[in-house]
Design an enzyme around this catalytic site. Structure first.
Site, PDB file in Angstrom:
ATOM      1  N   HIS A 105       0.866  -1.201   0.000  1.00 13.30           N
ATOM      2  CA  HIS A 105       0.000   0.000   0.000  1.00 13.30           C
ATOM      3  C   HIS A 105       0.892   1.237   0.000  1.00 13.30           C
ATOM      4  O   HIS A 105       1.495   1.578   1.013  1.00 13.30           O
ATOM      5  CB  HIS A 105      -0.914   0.027   1.233  1.00 13.30           C
ATOM      6  CG  HIS A 105      -1.844   1.203   1.253  1.00 13.30           C
ATOM      7  ND1 HIS A 105      -3.205   1.070   1.353  1.00 13.30           N
ATOM      8  CD2 HIS A 105      -1.620   2.533   1.172  1.00 13.30           C
ATOM      9  CE1 HIS A 105      -3.776   2.269   1.328  1.00 13.30           C
ATOM     10  NE2 HIS A 105      -2.818   3.187   1.225  1.00 13.30           N
ATOM     11  N   HIS A 155       1.630   5.397  -1.734  1.00 12.52           N
ATOM     12  CA  HIS A 155       1.311   6.579  -2.554  1.00 12.52           C
ATOM     13  C   HIS A 155       2.614   7.132  -3.119  1.00 12.52           C
ATOM     14  O   HIS A 155       3.485   7.554  -2.346  1.00 12.52           O
ATOM     15  CB  HIS A 155       0.616   7.654  -1.708  1.00 12.52           C
ATOM     16  CG  HIS A 155      -0.657   7.175  -1.076  1.00 12.52           C
ATOM     17  ND1 HIS A 155      -1.880   7.312  -1.687  1.00 12.52           N
ATOM     18  CD2 HIS A 155      -0.891   6.522   0.088  1.00 12.52           C
ATOM     19  CE1 HIS A 155      -2.818   6.776  -0.902  1.00 12.52           C
ATOM     20  NE2 HIS A 155      -2.241   6.287   0.173  1.00 12.52           N
ATOM     21  N   LYS A 162      -9.323   0.055  -5.843  1.00 10.56           N
ATOM     22  CA  LYS A 162      -9.322   0.708  -4.540  1.00 10.56           C
ATOM     23  C   LYS A 162     -10.648   1.380  -4.241  1.00 10.56           C
ATOM     24  O   LYS A 162     -11.127   2.198  -5.029  1.00 10.56           O
ATOM     25  CB  LYS A 162      -8.188   1.749  -4.509  1.00 10.56           C
ATOM     26  CG  LYS A 162      -8.074   2.520  -3.213  1.00 10.56           C
ATOM     27  CD  LYS A 162      -7.676   1.614  -2.048  1.00 10.56           C
ATOM     28  CE  LYS A 162      -7.864   2.296  -0.708  1.00 10.56           C
ATOM     29  NZ  LYS A 162      -6.662   2.814  -0.128  1.00 10.56           N
ATOM     30  N   HIS A 176     -10.337   1.271   1.792  1.00 10.44           N
ATOM     31  CA  HIS A 176     -10.151   2.285   2.834  1.00 10.44           C
ATOM     32  C   HIS A 176     -11.368   2.167   3.738  1.00 10.44           C
ATOM     33  O   HIS A 176     -12.460   2.598   3.370  1.00 10.44           O
ATOM     34  CB  HIS A 176     -10.027   3.696   2.241  1.00 10.44           C
ATOM     35  CG  HIS A 176      -9.745   4.722   3.301  1.00 10.44           C
ATOM     36  ND1 HIS A 176      -8.525   5.336   3.456  1.00 10.44           N
ATOM     37  CD2 HIS A 176     -10.521   5.197   4.318  1.00 10.44           C
ATOM     38  CE1 HIS A 176      -8.562   6.155   4.508  1.00 10.44           C
ATOM     39  NE2 HIS A 176      -9.768   6.089   5.039  1.00 10.44           N
ATOM     40  N   HIS A 233      -4.450  -0.539   5.780  1.00  4.04           N
ATOM     41  CA  HIS A 233      -3.979   0.251   6.931  1.00  4.04           C
ATOM     42  C   HIS A 233      -4.920   0.153   8.129  1.00  4.04           C
ATOM     43  O   HIS A 233      -5.502   1.149   8.556  1.00  4.04           O
ATOM     44  CB  HIS A 233      -3.726   1.705   6.535  1.00  4.04           C
ATOM     45  CG  HIS A 233      -4.773   2.369   5.674  1.00  4.04           C
ATOM     46  ND1 HIS A 233      -6.109   2.371   5.976  1.00  4.04           N
ATOM     47  CD2 HIS A 233      -4.669   3.058   4.518  1.00  4.04           C
ATOM     48  CE1 HIS A 233      -6.774   3.030   5.052  1.00  4.04           C
ATOM     49  NE2 HIS A 233      -5.911   3.450   4.148  1.00  4.04           N
ATOM     50  N   ASP A 271       1.586   2.622   3.510  1.00  7.85           N
ATOM     51  CA  ASP A 271       0.734   3.809   3.330  1.00  7.85           C
ATOM     52  C   ASP A 271       1.597   5.070   3.392  1.00  7.85           C
ATOM     53  O   ASP A 271       1.153   6.114   3.880  1.00  7.85           O
ATOM     54  CB  ASP A 271      -0.407   3.872   4.354  1.00  7.85           C
ATOM     55  CG  ASP A 271      -1.480   4.889   3.965  1.00  7.85           C
ATOM     56  OD1 ASP A 271      -1.503   5.317   2.798  1.00  7.85           O
ATOM     57  OD2 ASP A 271      -2.278   5.258   4.843  1.00  7.85           O
TER      58      ASP A 271
HETATM   59  C1  NCD Z   1      -3.399   9.142   2.102  1.00 10.36           C
HETATM   60  C2  NCD Z   1      -2.941  10.187   1.075  1.00 10.36           C
HETATM   61  O1  NCD Z   1      -2.426  11.238   1.484  1.00 10.36           O
HETATM   62  O2  NCD Z   1      -3.085   9.941  -0.124  1.00 10.36           O
HETATM   63  N1  NCD Z   1      -3.392   9.749   3.418  1.00 10.36           N
HETATM   64  C3  NCD Z   1      -3.322   9.107   4.597  1.00 10.36           C
HETATM   65  O3  NCD Z   1      -3.418   9.761   5.648  1.00 10.36           O
HETATM   66  N2  NCD Z   1      -3.120   7.813   4.675  1.00 10.36           N
HETATM   67  C4  NCD Z   1      -4.715   8.599   1.701  1.00 10.36           C
HETATM   68  C5  NCD Z   1      -5.116   7.370   2.481  1.00 10.36           C
HETATM   69  O4  NCD Z   1      -4.551   6.300   2.296  1.00 10.36           O
HETATM   70  O5  NCD Z   1      -6.026   7.487   3.312  1.00 10.36           O
HETATM   71 ZN    ZN Z   2      -3.149   5.209   1.614  1.00  7.96          ZN
END
Ligand code: NCD
Ligand code: ZN
Length: 341
Positions: free
Chosen positions: A12, A14, A98, A135, A173, A245
């Site tokens: 997971h 970003h 997702k 999520h 998460h 995450d």
């Molecule tokens: C994530 C993001 O910033 O894209 N933020 C987070 O607090 N985890 C989005 C997510 O996974 O909820």
């Molecule tokens: Zn995330």
């Protein structure tokens, strides 16, 4: 002291887009062979061709000599059709869809407000074996932010799993004991756990001053929940696996009147997890969690390479470049016991 494990994957992540990729891609690739790449760009990654193009941009940012395989995902928008699911299943680069409840987190405006209208899409996913990555938070204003995950299990996830029992689901998460118990009660599902939810509880964020760099979603919970997550991650159960995450935001977007949610952990994630597993007396179980159970769930081979961590006090840098600004690291300026060899 050294610890060598099968090279891990991040289930997971970003990476963002544009100029940020020259930081985020190598920061992940120095530890992880593969990562499930979240589709919450603006606009979202909602079609196969968008996912393929995003994958190319990620690979273009990979420095020569490094290896990394981005495992792409599609964003569950109201327009995601069974045809797109079938098309996705025919590629070998899309590994999940997702679900962002509309309004739940960063860039979730394109998400769905309920699942009732998405049943044929979800049934097609079950049919072709494409997992739903969840999520797990309700978004109703009347539900307290600390209860949103637990209420989601009851209101949304349990009914969905009853309706489509063959749908493969990863609860992403997880932050509560409720989710740990829910996952254990559904042996066919998986769950990812972040390093920050294993290291911190809500007092760390809110007592004695507010710490915006610990603000993420789902929000940190009370310590009994963190303890349940540590027990799950170090249990050796293949249902629980690593998902950082890692969610970078420009420093000014975090330190703000209305700060963004997300912690940046990609560069030192393995050192952060090693601290947790060592403190639990379970370093021997880090490899399963980080390198074996994720591929097992996703039906992929484990990596051939290995990764070595060394036990040596190491200062975490405060920040990394992020486009024309910077992103703060979790525990920036603090010392960790472990580092990459
Ligand atoms: C994530 C993001 O910033 O894209 N933020 C987070 O607090 N985890 C989005 C997510 O996974 O909820
Ligand atoms: Zn995330």
């Amino acid at each position: 002291m050294e610890l060598t494990i099968i090279r891990p994957d991040d289930w997971h992540l970003h990476l963002r887009d544009g100029a940020c990729l020259t930081t985020t891609v190598p920061d992940t690739a120095q530890s992880f062979a593969r990562a499930i790449v979240m589709p919450n760009l603006k606009p979202p990654v909602a079609t196969v061709s968008q996912a393929v193009a995003y994958r190319e941009r990620i690979l273009n940012a990979l420095p020569e000599g490094m290896t990394f395989d981005p495992l792409m995902t599609l964003y569950l928008t109201p327009e995601l059709s069974p045809d797109i699911i079938r098309e996705a299943a025919e590629t070998d680069c899309i590994h999940g869809v997702k679900l962002y409840p509309k309004g739940a987190t960063t860039n979730s405006d394109a998400g769905v407000s309920g699942l009732d209208n998405m049943m044929t899409t979800l049934e097609t996913m079950a049919e072709v074996g494409l997992p739903l990555l969840v999520h797990g938070e309700v978004t109703d204003r009347e539900i307290d932010i600390f209860d949103r995950e637990a209420v989601f299990l009851e209101r949304t996830l349990a009914p969905l799993m009853e309706r489509i029992p063959t749908l493969r689901v990863v609860l992403e998460h997880i932050t509560t004991e409720d989710s740990v118990e829910f996952v254990k009660a559904h042996p066919e599902m998986g769950a990812t756990i972040t390093a920050h939810h294993l290291l911190y509880e809500r007092n760390d964020m809110l007592a004695g001053g507010i710490r915006p760099h610990l603000y993420c979603l789902p929000i940190l919970k009370r310590s009994k929940h963190r303890d349940a997550l540590i027990a799950a991650a170090t249990s050796g159960s293949p249902q629980f696996f690593l998902g950082t995450d890692s969610a970078p935001h420009a420093v000014g977007d975090k330190e703000s009147d209305c700060g963004c949610a997300g912690c940046y952990t990609a560069p030192h994630a393995m050192a952060l997890y090693a601290e947790v597993f060592e403190a639990a007396g379970r370093l021997d179980r880090l490899e399963g969690f980080a390198s074996v159970f994720g591929p097992q769930f996703y039906g992929l081979p484990v990596n051939q390479e290995s990764l070595t961590l060394v036990k040596r006090p190491t200062l975490v840098p405060m920040a990394r470049p992020f486009g024309d600004t910077e992103v703060r690291l979790l525990k920036g300026g603090e010392t960790l016991n472990w580092t990459l060899a």
